[in-house]
Design a protein around this motif. Structure first.
Motif, mmCIF file in Angstrom:
data_model
loop_
_atom_site.group_PDB
_atom_site.id
_atom_site.type_symbol
_atom_site.label_atom_id
_atom_site.label_comp_id
_atom_site.label_asym_id
_atom_site.label_seq_id
_atom_site.Cartn_x
_atom_site.Cartn_y
_atom_site.Cartn_z
ATOM 1 N N ILE A 36 91.028 83.811 7.722
ATOM 2 C CA ILE A 36 91.086 84.994 8.570
ATOM 3 C C ILE A 36 91.061 86.415 8.519
ATOM 4 C CG2 ILE A 36 93.246 84.657 9.473
ATOM 5 C CD1 ILE A 36 92.383 84.932 12.197
ATOM 6 N N SER A 37 90.595 87.393 8.535
ATOM 7 C CA SER A 37 91.345 88.497 8.390
ATOM 8 C C SER A 37 91.763 89.028 9.024
ATOM 9 C CB SER A 37 89.406 89.618 7.426
ATOM 10 O OG SER A 37 89.495 88.716 6.442
ATOM 11 N N ARG A 38 93.216 90.078 9.563
ATOM 12 C CA ARG A 38 93.367 90.000 9.735
ATOM 13 C C ARG A 38 94.140 91.904 9.975
ATOM 14 N NH1 ARG A 38 95.376 87.699 15.283
ATOM 15 N NH2 ARG A 38 95.780 86.176 14.196
ATOM 16 N N ASN A 39 93.851 92.931 10.749
ATOM 17 C CA ASN A 39 94.320 93.814 10.957
ATOM 18 C C ASN A 39 95.237 93.939 11.720
ATOM 19 O OD1 ASN A 39 92.098 95.168 9.529
ATOM 20 N ND2 ASN A 39 91.483 95.525 11.322
ATOM 21 N N PRO B 266 92.271 104.182 14.178
ATOM 22 C CA PRO B 266 91.265 104.700 14.428
ATOM 23 C C PRO B 266 89.873 103.795 13.334
ATOM 24 C CG PRO B 266 91.918 106.578 14.792
ATOM 25 C CD PRO B 266 92.554 105.042 14.142
ATOM 26 N N ALA B 267 90.069 103.800 12.328
ATOM 27 C CA ALA B 267 89.196 103.247 11.720
ATOM 28 C C ALA B 267 88.887 102.151 11.708
ATOM 29 C CB ALA B 267 89.943 103.220 9.720
ATOM 30 N N THR B 268 89.662 101.015 12.116
ATOM 31 C CA THR B 268 89.677 99.781 12.402
ATOM 32 C C THR B 268 88.149 99.534 13.542
ATOM 33 O OG1 THR B 268 90.812 99.620 14.148
ATOM 34 C CG2 THR B 268 91.621 98.679 12.327
ATOM 35 N N GLY B 269 87.360 100.764 14.282
ATOM 36 C CA GLY B 269 86.791 100.818 15.336
ATOM 37 C C GLY B 269 87.270 99.858 16.942
ATOM 38 N N GLY B 270 88.177 99.753 16.597
ATOM 39 C CA GLY B 270 89.067 98.607 17.615
ATOM 40 C C GLY B 270 89.169 97.187 17.185
ATOM 41 N N LEU B 271 89.022 96.698 16.068
ATOM 42 C CA LEU B 271 88.595 95.203 15.920
ATOM 43 C C LEU B 271 89.706 94.168 15.485
ATOM 44 C CD1 LEU B 271 87.036 92.214 14.811
ATOM 45 C CD2 LEU B 271 87.057 93.647 12.485
ATOM 46 N N GLU B 272 90.670 93.373 15.715
ATOM 47 C CA GLU B 272 91.584 92.910 15.149
ATOM 48 C C GLU B 272 91.354 92.028 14.578
ATOM 49 O OE1 GLU B 272 96.142 91.030 17.029
ATOM 50 O OE2 GLU B 272 94.258 91.345 18.677
ATOM 51 N N SER B 273 90.432 91.329 14.377
ATOM 52 C CA SER B 273 90.786 90.267 13.642
ATOM 53 C C SER B 273 88.755 89.357 13.302
ATOM 54 C CB SER B 273 91.654 89.199 13.754
ATOM 55 O OG SER B 273 91.602 88.816 14.873
#
Length: 367
Positions: free
Chosen positions: A304-307, A312-319
């Motif tokens: 798993i890769s988790r923010n 803003p740079a994630t575009g809303g992606l957590e993992s």
């Protein structure tokens, strides 16, 4: 990385030089089925990346490794061991039946000089040090892993890149590996700095990578790090420094092997250095394999890769997470057949999730 199994390269001598010519070719049929939940950013399980813009898709293309023709040379001169590698790589799958498949990927072109007293110096283009042990020990190196269709057509699949570890990358570099001491050695590398693909350039300072690795009696442990400054090309956007640390271990005991690897840092990105700017993130991968027979290996892994912060740079992606189970059958010393089943799952910070189910089978030959 290019000779994971025992390859049977053609070897000949020219004067004091020994030259090996070998390589590998692979092809895998992959099928993916993606959900349509709106998870943004680099969501590997979404339709845009996971299924190449469709609900479901199939491809016959490369797995985690491309195809490669590899030439190696070595000699001894004036008390120094000298060697080098040039690897010319290409992909299998395209989205056109008539367009030329002319993409050439030269990931390695370097030479080395050293001996037992001074260690080994490497100059040229090669893979990075940070993350190398994780991807080298990943069982899906000989298979597919996460069968991301957007990358398999025209390149390769991802294994656990972006869903368990950050990609080790390819860099122009000058590196030094120390002589062995206490069962281990140190590698220090100065890398040519890279851009992040849009908003930031590399600036004037190089990228730095380092690792200490120790091994003995079927056990290996490593610790490493990397750092680079990125300079903004957009007015009003700040510069940032990518920094990361890694800790991992592998164990082989009889027929059983295990792997655990953890990475943490800022700016490590999902698919490449800094592709999410200075987002703080963590990656971890666990794996177990079992040699059921002399020819058949069974395995399962999860990454798993988790923010860790919503920028803003994630575009809303957590993992992004991927779980894979696989069987790897060594048909001959040079040919390995693989069957894998897996699920990739992406989650947004608002709790929305999307899943991609995938299956792959095919094989790889080393020569």
């Amino acid at each position: 990385m290019l000779c994971t199994p025992a390859a049977q390269a053609v070897e000949f001598e020219a004067g004091d030089w020994k030259i090996d010519v070998g390589g590998f070719i692979n092809a895998y049929y992959t099928y993916t089925d993606c959900g349509d939940e709106p998870v943004g950013g680099l969501a590997l399980a979404g339709q845009a990346l996971g299924c190449g813009g469709q609900d479901a898709r199939s491809t016959i293309g490369n797995g985690l490794l491309p195809n490669a023709l590899v030439t190696k040379f070595s000699t001894e001169q004036s008390g120094y061991d000298i060697g080098g590698t040039i690897a010319i790589m290409a992909h299998t799958a395209t989205s056109s039946a008539i367009a030329p498949n002319s993409g050439v990927d030269v990931r390695q072109a370097f030479f080395t000089v050293g001996n037992a007293d001074i260690g080994t110096f490497k100059l040229g283009r090669d893979y990075g040090v940070f993350g190398a042990n994780a991807i080298l020990t990943d069982m899906t190196l000989l298979g597919v892993g996460a069968p991301i269709q957007a990358t398999q057509r025209g390149r390769v699949t991802l294994g656990h890149i972006g869903a368990g570890y950050s990609y080790l990358g390819h860099y122009g570099q000058m590196a030094w590996t120390s002589p062995a001491f206490g069962g281990g050695n140190v590698t220090l590398a100065v890398m040519s700095p890279v851009d992040n693909g849009g908003t930031h350039d590399s600036g004037s300072a190089p990228q730095l990578q380092a690792q200490y690795a120790w091994s003995g009696e079927g056990f290996k442990v490593w610790i490493g790090g990397k750092q680079q400054k990125f300079e903004s090309t957009i007015d009003g956007m700040d510069d940032f420094t990518m920094s990361g640390a890694e800790l991992g271990a592998s164990l082989t005991a009889g027929r059983f092997s295990a792997l655990a690897n953890v990475q943490s840092g800022k700016g490590l990105g999902i698919l490449s250095d800094g592709d999410q700017l200075d987002t703080k993130s963590s990656n971890w991968l666990v794996q177990g394999t079992f040699a059921a027979t002399e020819k058949l290996k069974l395995g399962a892994n999860y990454g798993i890769s988790r923010n860790r912060d919503e920028t803003p740079a994630t575009g809303g992606l957590e993992s992004n997470a991927n779980a894979t189970v696989g069987g790897y059958y060594q048909l001959t010393p040079g040919v390995t057949l693989a069957l894998e089943l897996g699920q990739t799952r992406s989650e947004a910070f608002d709790g929305t999730t999307v899943e991609m189910n995938g299956a792959s089978f095919g094989g790889i030959i080393f020569f």
